[in-house]
Motif scaffolding. Structure first.
Motif, PDB file in Angstrom:
ATOM      1  N   ASN A  95     -99.894 -74.916 -38.254  1.00 33.27           N
ATOM      2  CA  ASN A  95     -99.001 -74.001 -38.965  1.00 33.27           C
ATOM      3  C   ASN A  95     -98.810 -72.698 -38.184  1.00 33.27           C
ATOM      4  O   ASN A  95     -99.784 -72.099 -37.718  1.00 33.27           O
ATOM      5  N   GLU A  96     -97.553 -72.294 -37.998  1.00 29.78           N
ATOM      6  CA  GLU A  96     -97.204 -70.989 -37.417  1.00 29.78           C
ATOM      7  C   GLU A  96     -98.169 -70.615 -36.289  1.00 29.78           C
ATOM      8  O   GLU A  96     -98.906 -69.626 -36.383  1.00 29.78           O
ATOM      9  N   PRO A  97     -98.161 -71.366 -35.198  1.00 29.34           N
ATOM     10  CA  PRO A  97     -99.265 -71.312 -34.234  1.00 29.34           C
ATOM     11  C   PRO A  97     -99.335 -70.063 -33.371  1.00 29.34           C
ATOM     12  O   PRO A  97    -100.274 -69.934 -32.592  1.00 29.34           O
ATOM     13  N   HIS A  98     -98.383 -69.181 -33.483  1.00 28.30           N
ATOM     14  CA  HIS A  98     -98.464 -67.888 -32.805  1.00 28.30           C
ATOM     15  C   HIS A  98     -97.868 -66.820 -33.723  1.00 28.30           C
ATOM     16  O   HIS A  98     -96.859 -67.066 -34.388  1.00 28.30           O
ATOM     17  N   GLY A  99     -98.494 -65.637 -33.727  1.00 22.65           N
ATOM     18  CA  GLY A  99     -97.904 -64.503 -34.423  1.00 22.65           C
ATOM     19  C   GLY A  99     -96.872 -63.833 -33.546  1.00 22.65           C
ATOM     20  O   GLY A  99     -96.115 -64.492 -32.826  1.00 22.65           O
ATOM     21  N   ASN A 100     -96.866 -62.510 -33.556  1.00 21.28           N
ATOM     22  CA  ASN A 100     -95.910 -61.750 -32.754  1.00 21.28           C
ATOM     23  C   ASN A 100     -96.526 -61.208 -31.468  1.00 21.28           C
ATOM     24  O   ASN A 100     -95.924 -60.388 -30.788  1.00 21.28           O
ATOM     25  N   SER A 101     -97.713 -61.703 -31.143  1.00 26.29           N
ATOM     26  CA  SER A 101     -98.369 -61.353 -29.881  1.00 26.29           C
ATOM     27  C   SER A 101     -98.674 -62.646 -29.130  1.00 26.29           C
ATOM     28  O   SER A 101     -99.186 -63.604 -29.707  1.00 26.29           O
ATOM     29  N   GLY A 102     -98.342 -62.667 -27.855  1.00 28.85           N
ATOM     30  CA  GLY A 102     -98.642 -63.828 -27.033  1.00 28.85           C
ATOM     31  C   GLY A 102     -97.796 -65.048 -27.318  1.00 28.85           C
ATOM     32  O   GLY A 102     -98.114 -66.151 -26.859  1.00 28.85           O
ATOM     33  N   TYR A 103     -96.692 -64.863 -28.045  1.00 22.95           N
ATOM     34  CA  TYR A 103     -95.887 -66.007 -28.450  1.00 22.95           C
ATOM     35  C   TYR A 103     -95.175 -66.680 -27.277  1.00 22.95           C
ATOM     36  O   TYR A 103     -94.700 -67.817 -27.406  1.00 22.95           O
ATOM     37  N   THR A 104     -95.090 -66.002 -26.121  1.00 22.08           N
ATOM     38  CA  THR A 104     -94.427 -66.638 -24.967  1.00 22.08           C
ATOM     39  C   THR A 104     -95.195 -67.866 -24.480  1.00 22.08           C
ATOM     40  O   THR A 104     -94.651 -68.671 -23.726  1.00 22.08           O
ATOM     41  N   ALA A 105     -96.446 -68.011 -24.914  1.00 24.69           N
ATOM     42  CA  ALA A 105     -97.230 -69.195 -24.542  1.00 24.69           C
ATOM     43  C   ALA A 105     -96.908 -70.403 -25.419  1.00 24.69           C
ATOM     44  O   ALA A 105     -97.455 -71.488 -25.196  1.00 24.69           O
ATOM     45  N   TRP A 106     -96.040 -70.210 -26.413  1.00 20.97           N
ATOM     46  CA  TRP A 106     -95.762 -71.287 -27.372  1.00 20.97           C
ATOM     47  C   TRP A 106     -95.306 -72.565 -26.672  1.00 20.97           C
ATOM     48  O   TRP A 106     -95.772 -73.659 -26.997  1.00 20.97           O
ATOM     49  N   THR A 107     -94.412 -72.453 -25.711  1.00 20.44           N
ATOM     50  CA  THR A 107     -93.841 -73.646 -25.076  1.00 20.44           C
ATOM     51  C   THR A 107     -94.914 -74.473 -24.375  1.00 20.44           C
ATOM     52  O   THR A 107     -95.026 -75.692 -24.588  1.00 20.44           O
ATOM     53  N   SER A 108     -95.721 -73.833 -23.551  1.00 23.05           N
ATOM     54  CA  SER A 108     -96.760 -74.567 -22.826  1.00 23.05           C
ATOM     55  C   SER A 108     -97.849 -75.059 -23.769  1.00 23.05           C
ATOM     56  O   SER A 108     -98.347 -76.184 -23.627  1.00 23.05           O
ATOM     57  N   ASP A 109     -98.238 -74.236 -24.743  1.00 26.78           N
ATOM     58  CA  ASP A 109     -99.283 -74.646 -25.684  1.00 26.78           C
ATOM     59  C   ASP A 109     -98.838 -75.848 -26.514  1.00 26.78           C
ATOM     60  O   ASP A 109     -99.614 -76.787 -26.754  1.00 26.78           O
ATOM     61  N   THR A 110     -97.601 -75.821 -26.981  1.00 24.15           N
ATOM     62  CA  THR A 110     -97.094 -76.907 -27.817  1.00 24.15           C
ATOM     63  C   THR A 110     -96.937 -78.181 -27.010  1.00 24.15           C
ATOM     64  O   THR A 110     -97.305 -79.277 -27.466  1.00 24.15           O
TER      65      THR A 110
END
Length: 530
Positions: A149-164
């Protein structure tokens, strides 16, 4: 849900997804199909099982009785809240099946990672799913796996693509063949458009090509224009999307629930409202049922279950729960479309209606470019207007029909049409006014028609002189490629009368100097300054 909403007491498609025998849910051509190959559109709610497990048996029975076909179930990995173990997960899935509900299972401990204390990574969520895998094997027809659920807040969200992408890869390597669902960053609301702009990359990272994207619509989506722009971009890209959470109100703004439900129904996209009951932390108003009692629906509960485009009116049970797979007969192909009201930036299409043994519920208009298709309109009638076209340009369109069981017809014969020439040079004027703050701005754009004839289905093009990025728009659909920006109308701003004007707005970010565009073209013709 955003923080403190609830408080606790192989690189190719597997074989050929179009012809291989389905073992569970699958994604094909941007649509979610059930194991019988029928289009499946989620209509349901979220239920906080992790905190209210004792209410789950009755809650699932109650939401089914109110018409839901899906329930998204909150589970805990044990990192922030008490772990829902293998036996518990198996029991939840069994309860979903008993109530003929599709079960979307989500790991909640990832909520707001990078900003929320105690939140864990998607990698940790994958550890959890591997740990309870035995409860999920063989349930691919009934279960969609929402990784975190909502795996990133408003900090460090640029990692979403690689993490996902990495999380998807690990689950596939571990043997999961389920349809996977991935939530957006920014507490699910993707205000940075990280998920929107990288969705194709993440989808391609799934060797099974069986991933669905989930956007959570709260205060960021407080206008119909913002809602429709976001949903339409996924549809146009032929990427599967679900509104995994939304509400009628929120502490960060007032979402436009009417637009969310109407657009989802029009586009054939799923939605799952937040939430059945048990909210705390000041957002108790998001309870649909007061005290888990279905006879005491809140205004929000009444709206989502019984209102226009609501669950009761639009939900269709998954065909895997119907004997023999239910209706599997596709509608006949629509008639070859014909064109009328051909304008510089739009065209109206009509076609002979399909026939079906039940009922045709929608028609999808697609633009053809060689073997590629792009869906450009959806209509419940046998006509539609396609906007955002380039003047004096040849296009080819065709139509599909869909019925209430989710079956899709063969494609109609194509229609070739050439749009009308654009506006005469100098017959327009544009005013561009900015309200700026540190790193961001809103621009109000007014387009005046100084010619002698009305302009319909218009297209305005311009370029930013610096490093500016459009984040959202209203009263027009605005897309950006590099510095180039194109605006096309919403239905209510489609016509610019002779001597009249239309206005639209842009919200954007910038670095350096926020210079104003110096040249505008309307339907390919230069405009004067305002």
């Amino acid at each position: 849900m955003a923080a403190s909403v609830l408080t606790a007491p192989s690189a190719a498609r597997a074989a050929d997804a179009g012809t291989a025998a389905a073992t569970g849910f699958q994604v094909r051509d941007g649509r979610l199909l059930d194991a019988n190959g029928g289009d499946f559109v989620m209509r349901g709610v979220n239920h906080a099982h992790a905190w209210y497990a004792s209410t789950t048996p009755k809650a699932l029975k109650d939401v089914k009785a109110l018409g839901a076909n899906t329930v998204r179930v909150v589970l805990a990995t044990g990192d922030r809240w008490t772990r829902n173990d293998t036996a518990d997960v198996a029991a939840v899935v069994d309860r979903c099946r008993q109530n003929r509900l599709v079960c979307v299972l989500e790991a909640h401990d990832t909520t707001g990672y990078g900003e929320q204390a105690g939140a864990v990574t998607l990698d940790r969520a994958v550890d959890y799913w591997i740990g309870v895998q035995s409860a999920l094997k063989g349930q691919e027809k009934y279960v969609v796996l929402n990784i975190g659920n909502e795996p990133h807040g408003n900090s460090g969200y640029t990692a979403w693509t690689s993490d996902t992408s990495a999380a998807i890869s690990r689950l596939r390597t571990a043997g999961f063949t389920h349809t996977l669902m991935v939530d957006a960053p920014n507490w699910g609301q993707d205000w940075s458009f990280t998920m929107r702009d990288n969705a194709q990359r993440v989808f391609s990272a799934d060797p099974a090509r069986n991933t669905v994207f989930s956007i959570h619509m709260y205060g960021v989506f407080d206008t119909a224009a913002e809602v429709r722009d976001y949903l339409n971009r996924f549809v146009s890209a032929r990427l599967p999307l679900v509104v995994g959470e939304f509400g009628h109100d929120h502490s960060d703004g007032n979402p436009d629930e009417d637009a969310i439900m109407a657009a989802a129904e029009e586009l054939g996209l799923g939605y799952l409202g937040w939430s059945w009951s048990g909210n705390g932390g000041g957002v108790e108003y998001l309870d649909m049922a007061v005290g888990f009692d279905p006879s005491r629906l809140s205004p929000w509960g009444e709206r989502i279950f019984h209102g226009p485009n609501g669950i009761k009116a639009t939900s269709r049970e998954a065909s895997v729960y119907s004997g023999g797979g239910g209706d599997t007969t596709a509608p006949t192909a629509p008639g070859t479309p014909t064109a009328s009201d051909v304008r510089s930036g739009s065209v109206t299409l009509g076609w002979a209606a399909s026939t079906d043994d039940t009922a045709v519920t929608a028609y999808d208009v697609v633009r053809l470019d060689g073997t590629a298709e792009t869906r450009v309109a959806t209509s419940t009638a046998n006509s539609a207007t396609v906007t955002g076209l380039t003047p004096s340009t040849a296009y080819s369109f065709a139509v599909y029909a869909r019925d209430a069981a989710g079956n899709r017809s063969a494609r109609s014969a194509p229609l070739a049409v050439t749009t009308a020439p654009g506006q005469a040079a100098g017959a327009c004027a544009v005013t561009y006014r900015v309200n700026e703050w540190s790193g961001g701005f809103n621009a109000d754009v007014t387009v005046r028609n100084t010619g002698t004839a009305a302009v319909r289905g218009w297209q305005l093009d311009f370029a930013f002189p610096g490093d500016q990025t459009v984040r959202s728009s209203w009263n027009a659909k605005v897309v950006q490629q590099g510095t180039r920006v194109r605006a096309t109308p919403e239905p209510w701003t489609d016509t610019i009368p002779a001597g009249g004007s239309v206005s639209f707005g842009i919200s954007a970010s910038f670095t350096g100097v926020n210079g104003a565009p110096t040249a505008f073209t309307l339907d390919g013709a230069p405009c004067a300054g305002g």
